[in-house]
Design a protein around this motif. Structure first.
Motif, short mmCIF file in Angstrom:
data_model
loop_
_atom_site.label_atom_id
_atom_site.label_comp_id
_atom_site.label_asym_id
_atom_site.label_seq_id
_atom_site.Cartn_x
_atom_site.Cartn_y
_atom_site.Cartn_z
N GLY A 291 18.55 48.66 113.88
CA GLY A 291 19.44 49.76 114.23
C GLY A 291 18.60 50.97 114.56
N ALA A 292 19.24 51.96 115.22
CA ALA A 292 18.46 53.13 115.63
C ALA A 292 19.37 54.33 115.81
N GLU A 293 18.79 55.51 115.58
CA GLU A 293 19.46 56.75 115.93
C GLU A 293 18.64 57.45 117.00
N VAL A 294 19.31 57.91 118.04
CA VAL A 294 18.58 58.54 119.13
C VAL A 294 19.19 59.89 119.45
N GLN A 295 18.32 60.86 119.61
CA GLN A 295 18.73 62.23 119.91
C GLN A 295 18.53 62.43 121.41
N TYR B 217 23.99 63.91 120.89
CA TYR B 217 23.55 64.98 121.78
C TYR B 217 23.68 66.26 120.97
N LYS B 218 22.53 66.85 120.63
CA LYS B 218 22.49 67.93 119.64
C LYS B 218 23.21 67.46 118.38
N ASP B 219 24.29 68.12 117.96
CA ASP B 219 24.88 67.72 116.68
C ASP B 219 26.04 66.74 116.83
N THR B 220 26.40 66.44 118.07
CA THR B 220 27.57 65.60 118.27
C THR B 220 27.18 64.14 118.42
#
Lengths: 958, 258
Positions: free
Chosen positions: A494-498, A562-565
């Protein structure tokens, strides 16, 4: 924008120096049939934005942009080389957002001069034409020669050159599908270019119904990309109904199966990474990947081929922990280059222009990357007019302990290399559809232009980072961009991407565009937290951009911010395993027709000339010389061989390590002419051809692996898919006996072109087989050029009546259903015994018989070596025994070689081949003549070898 | 003392590995160093005896071949390079490296203030070409070609290799000082024309040195003919000895050993 801030500098070649751009345009106009162009001048133009003093402008023009010896410059003025009323000036500039490499370098050069204040640069080209050129001719020159409207346009006086920066915009977009009916679902798929069918849309609808929310645009795009034919190979891994049976995953039942059954210990990694890996020596392995870039090359040949080779180079770079790219290959299929412009279907670029663009694209990328392009081939057929094929391959060298990735939660995700722009949006999904007359305009977003220097910097730095252990996993951003790269690499974690952190070429991209952009020269690496600082420092020291954009997680979800969303969230399970499996129907019927009988011509010299000069046989020197095939210093056998370095070598041999004689042999096999008649025979012929070439130069089957690249028409049509089933089965059957496993492959389906009246033209079923072989000692290599008068000439292999798809029959306007087949067991015996004879140094030259049969093979050996040959046909092994001489000479039966042996080695050589069909058929002579005597002693061919050579060379001597 | 060689890298250098291999094989100790490290002074040029600028497409050859790297040498590293030269050390530029040397002011004489008097312009054929060519080696001061008494066989691979002097004066001065080191030559004793002269170079000039013989620039690639198996004719003529290119690198190394 204040015009005062824009500086325009124009350069011209001084009189007396060769202006190649102008000359190319002038001869190009002639090719178009335009006779009115008398003279052309070309100018390089640079636009600079910023406050620049007069002295600085001069400094930039003198010390950076111009070459004092050969060029002159003007600042904020245009050259007036001509004063004629028949004068026409036109300037071409890149469209907004298209990569302008030279402009980027110009900015760097200006900074190096110590000049600040130049904010942006853009380049253009201006031309002056002299001649009474009509408006329609001007249009043709602009559209067909000077520019491709997909990436360029004509400068209009006063037009905006530099655009104000766009604001970053953010608006979260949901796509309402929960309550959509079938029509609405299909509409969404079509309007958003998702290329998802109804069943797939319904599965997505159900998934989001379960989540009780509408998907965001980026979630739909991610699914469309992951489920695209390009990324998931859903046809070949799907369900196929054939002959009353269901084939559950064709690839698994043929190509993968044979590799797994052969179970070779030297296969290190097959069908799971970006390239297949095999053992090389104790320290290194080699990996190999071949890709296609057909659709982009049809629209913009230069950019398409350029990014095709650029993209495939990133495959070995993204294999294991990264390989060093060491050899390029390229194989092209084009329409006939002599076709009239008026005969072209609407919306199709002329094949000559496609070919020139494709060759230049591969040349500029490969040469700049410093990778030798040492093997390839080109094939022409009318059915490639709307769908040219561009296969690009790359071999990499990788240390044995760097072949596996490790994916763990908590690592940083870095994007390294190029910046992200709007280029290549929808490339992956677009390749699932057919091209049509409006393709140029509608898919302009899918066109990309490469920047090889960015990629070269990237590979130089990555290899240092790899050797310092700075990352744990790597992959390339290819089709599907970050979405595909991170989606696949982080599948198990899994991954989180900004997304707002991703460095952009220009402002104004939406989060969705950032995620699926196919901008070139980008790789993704997973870096352990304690190595991040070192990694960032290393990349900075080599001027390579590296940016942390996210982290791996442990919940097997991909989450996009995208930023905080949060803009997207998806289960890896659904993303990778949720694709419904459609049943596709397949059927194959062998075409049947009766052959016309005809008399054997008394004299065959004329036919040999015609075969040698036919586009598929003739010399490709014009192309080959433009590729650097010597860089990296390990070239042992070049693509051009013989006394004048211009004969057609069978395969390339390269020493990847300059301190060793161990080598890599590369070859390919491609026989589209057999494709429609018999796809099974087409496939086994391609395998046989690739292996023949390996054997002919001194390789052996024991350490040879294969790659498959299927290019087919629309496989939703049962007849197309039926041929594919046949070809895949052939791959299994042949590889099983030869014990040559497949290690990697790729398919490109839907290569069809919709004409104006709605007719769909498919390419011939085209399977490219690439072979890679490890050679113990490169010093045992053999070339195909005749070496010494007095030596004996042998034929090895059996000649059959197999004239289907042959050049001889094509010349005569005939056809036959008898397409060349392969007797696997006999072929294996021949390959092994001949290979052993070469290994024992019994062979002076060896050439495989392919297009044009025995006659063409012997002719090529003779004029490449500068010696003549006399041949008698009576004891050539053949079946049936009463076969006519012309058929024997020109039949294209598989598994045959012409071999040159010294009289001293005659006995030893014959003993080696004792269990194979072979015969001594003639001698090398000191006279420059090729003489072939028929079975009655009559002279069938009698010609000067250099006249034959001229026929072979003249066709593509551009 | 084993001489130390700095093979200078920049974005787009691509013959760096084989150039390093050539010097190492010739007995030197060679480092690949990015130009950024010289600019930042993290690497001291002083500790090296030989500077090699390898082939490639530095910065893409985007404006003209070698121009950006040449300007970096000319405007940012001139002082260090002047000292390096004054200390009696050696500089070689191959292909793109040759283009860099003439555009930076290191050839035909080491003078960063001088106007560029020579260029390597677009090939007459109008395209990039890779082919093997024969080279005549002239007598003169060049350190790299000492005791080479035979015709050499090297590949060229470039699009901008046509040697053009600004005027007759430049050409005459090269001749007077025996600075013309390599000239393309026909293997058939006849007039040397395309493709034996692969790019249309004036007087078939393929490489020149400075008047001291310690700075050499050439378009052909000696580092691509270190082993006899590189020679495209080896399957016809057999394998023996070493590749034609190795001697150049050995001469450079031996210059510091003797």
């Amino acid at each position: 924008m204040d015009l005062q801030l824009i500086t325009r500098i124009e350069l011209v070649t001084k009189p007396g120096f060769y202006d190649s751009e102008a000359q190319n345009v002038k001869s190009g106009a002639k090719d178009l049939g335009i006779r009115s162009v008398e003279k052309v001048y070309s100018y390089d133009v640079s636009y600079l934005l910023g406050e620049i003093s007069k002295e600085d402008k001069i400094k930039i023009a003198e010390n950076l942009l111009s070459d004092k010896v050969t060029q002159e410059y003007l600042i904020d003025k245009q050259f007036e080389m001509v004063h004629s009323k028949d004068h026409w000036s036109v300037e071409i500039i890149f469209n907004r957002g298209v990569t302008d490499m030279v402009a980027e370098t110009t900015l760097k050069g200006i900074t190096d001069l110590g000049i600040s204040g130049v904010r942006e640069a853009k380049t253009a080209r201006r031309y002056d034409f002299i001649g009474r050129i009509s408006d329609s001719e001007k249009n043709q020159i602009v559209e067909k020669l000077l520019m491709n409207k997909v990436i360029e346009h004509v400068v209009v006086p006063g037009e905006t050159i530099f655009f104000p920066k766009m604001e970053d915009r953010f608006e979260l977009v949901h796509v309402p599908i929960l309550n959509a009916d079938t029509d609405a679902l299909l509409n969404i798929s079509r309007e958003r270019d998702l290329f998802l069918n109804l069943e797939e849309m319904q599965v997505i609808q159900n998934h989001f119904r379960g989540l009780d929310r509408e998907p965001t645009d980026v979630e739909l795009e991610m699914l469309a990309q992951t489920w695209s034919e390009h990324c998931s190979h859903k046809t070949l891994t799907g369900l196929i109904e054939y002959d009353g049976n269901i084939i559950d995953n064709l690839l698994k039942n043929t190509i993968f199966k044979v590799t797994s059954e052969l179970n070779k210990s030297w296969c290190v990694s097959v069908f799971k990474d970006n390239a297949g890996i095999i053992e090389f020596d104790d320290d290194y392995n080699v990996c190999f990947k071949v890709e296609t870039h057909n659709h982009p090359s049809a629209m913009e040949p230069y950019g398409g081929a350029n990014t095709g080779i650029g993209g495939v180079i990133r495959d070995p770079m993204g294999t294991g922990l990264g390989a060093k790219p060491i050899i390029n290959t390229d194989i092209f299929c084009f329409g006939p280059v002599d076709i009239k412009h008026s005969d072209l279907p609407k919306g199709v670029l002329h094949p000559k222009r496609v070919m020139q663009g494709v060759v230049a694209g591969v040349r500029d990328y490969g040469n700049r990357m410093g990778i030798p392009t040492s093997n390839g081939s080109i094939f022409f057929d009318e059915r490639y007019l709307g769908n040219p094929l561009v296969y690009c391959g790359n071999v990499g060298l990788i240390p044995v302990d760097k072949c596996e990735k490790t994916i763990v939660p908590g690592d940083y995700i870095l994007v390294v290399g190029g910046r992200t722009g709007r280029d290549g949006i929808h490339g992956a999904t677009a390749s699932s559809g057919e091209l049509h007359t409006e393709s140029e305009g509608t898919w302009s977003g899918a066109v990309q232009i490469g920047n090889p220097i960015v990629e070269k910097k990237l590979v130089d730095t990555l290899l240092q980072a790899r050797d310092s252990g700075l990352y744990r996993a790597i992959t390339d951003c290819g089709a599907g961009g970050l979405s595909s790269a991170i989606g696949e690499l982080a599948e198990t974690t899994g991954a989180e991407v900004q997304l707002d952190k991703v460095p952009l070429k220009y402002h104004g991209l939406t989060y969705m565009e950032i995620w699926i952009s196919e901008a070139q020269e980008r790789m993704v690496i997973f870096v352990p937290p304690d190595k991040v600082k070192d990694a960032l420092e290393l990349f900075a020291s080599e001027d390579v951009e590296a940016t942390i954009i996210g982290k791996t997680t442990s919940d097997k979800k991909i989450r996009l911010f995208y930023k905080d969303t949060i803009v997207g969230e998806m289960d890896m399970q659904f993303l990778h395993k949720g694709l419904p499996r459609t049943i596709r129907k397949a059927k194959w019927e062998k075409p049947e027709f009766t052959e016309e009988k005809f008399e054997q011509p008394a004299e065959l010299t004329e036919y040999l000339h015609k075969i040698l000069s036919s586009p598929n046989v003739c010399s490709k020197e014009w192309v080959i010389r433009q590729y650097d095939h010597e860089v990296q210093g390990g070239s042992v056998m070049k693509p051009l061989v013989g006394e004048k370095n211009d004969g057609p070598g069978d395969a390339s041999i390269t020493r990847p390590r300059l301190d060793s004689f161990k080598a890599v042999i590369l070859s390919n096999g491609l026989n589209p002419k057999y494709g429609l008649l018999d796809p099974y025979a087409m496939a086994v012929s391609s395998i046989d051809e690739a292996l023949r070439n390996i054997i002919a130069v001194g390789g052996n089957l024991k350490r040879t692996a294969l790659l498959d690249n299927f290019c087919w028409g629309n496989t939703n049509k049962p007849d197309r898919l039926g041929g594919l089933v046949q070809a895949a089965q052939a791959c299994y059957d042949a590889a099983k006996v030869f014990e040559t496993p497949f290690i990697s492959g790729k398919d490109s389906l839907n290569n069809e072109y919709q004409t104006e009246n709605g007719e769909s033209i498919a390419i011939p079923p085209t399977l490219l087989i690439s072979a890679i072989s490890v050679m113990e000692d490169a010093r045992k290599a053999v070339t195909m050029d005749l070496k010494e008068p007095g030596n004996l000439l042998y034929i090895v292999g059996l000649t059959n009546y197999e004239m289907g798809g042959s050049h001889y029959f094509e010349l005569l306007g005939k056809n036959s259903v008898s397409v060349p087949q392969v007797n696997f067991e006999r072929a294996k015996k021949i390959f092994n015994d001949l290979s052993s004879a070469i290994d024992h140094n019994y062979v002076r030259s060896c050439h495989d018989c392919s297009e044009g049969g025995i006659a063409a093979a012997v002719a090529e050996m003779a004029f490449s070596g500068g010696f003549g040959a006399t041949l008698a046909m009576n004891n050539i092994p053949k079946n049936p025994m009463n076969m006519r001489d012309d058929i024997v000479l020109f039949s294209e039966s598989n598994t045959r070689f012409i071999v040159e042996v010294t009289p001293e080695n005659k006995k030893l050589y014959e003993e080696k081949l004792a269990d194979c069909p072979f015969a001594e058929i003639g001698k090398v002579t000191g006279e420059q003549k090729l003489i072939i005597k028929g079975s009655n002693g009559n002279i069938l061919i009698n010609e000067d070898i250099y006249i034959l050579k001229e026929s072979w060379q003249k066709t593509l001597r551009w | 003392m084993v001489p130390k060689v700095l093979v200078l890298r920049a974005a787009g250098s691509n013959c760096d590995f084989e150039t390093k291999f050539a010097f190492d094989k010739a007995g030197a100790q060679t480092d690949l160093v990015h130009v950024n490290r010289l600019l930042s002074d993290d690497t001291k040029l002083d500790q090296y005896q030989i500077l090699a600028i390898p082939g490639g497409f530095t910065y893409g050859d985007d404006i003209s071949a070698g121009k950006i790297l040449a300007n970096q040498l000319k405007y940012k590293l001139a002082e260090k390079l002047n000292k390096f030269y004054r200390d009696g050390k050696l500089i070689i530029g191959i292909c793109n490296g040759f283009q860099v040397l003439v555009k930076a002011g290191l050839l035909p004489v080491v003078d960063f203030m001088a106007e560029q008097s020579i260029t390597l312009s677009n090939n007459d054929s109008g395209k990039f070409e890779d082919r093997w060519i024969y080279l005549n080696v002239n007598d003169g001061p060049c350190v790299f070609t000492r005791d080479i008494k035979k015709i050499l066989y090297f590949p060229v691979a470039h699009a901008e290799g046509k040697f053009v002097p600004n005027d007759e004066t430049v050409l005459n001065s090269l001749k007077e000082n025996n600075q013309i080191v390599f000239q393309y030559i026909s293997p058939h004793n006849g007039k040397t024309e395309y493709p034996d002269n692969p790019n249309g170079s004036i007087e078939n000039i393929a490489g020149i040195c400075d008047p001291s013989g310690r700075v050499l620039g050439l378009m052909p690639h000696p580092e691509r003919h270190l082993d006899p198996t590189n020679n495209p004719l080896w399957t016809r003529k057999g394998l023996s000895g070493e590749g034609d290119g190795l001697k150049l690198f050995k001469n450079a190394v031996n210059y510091f050993l003797s």
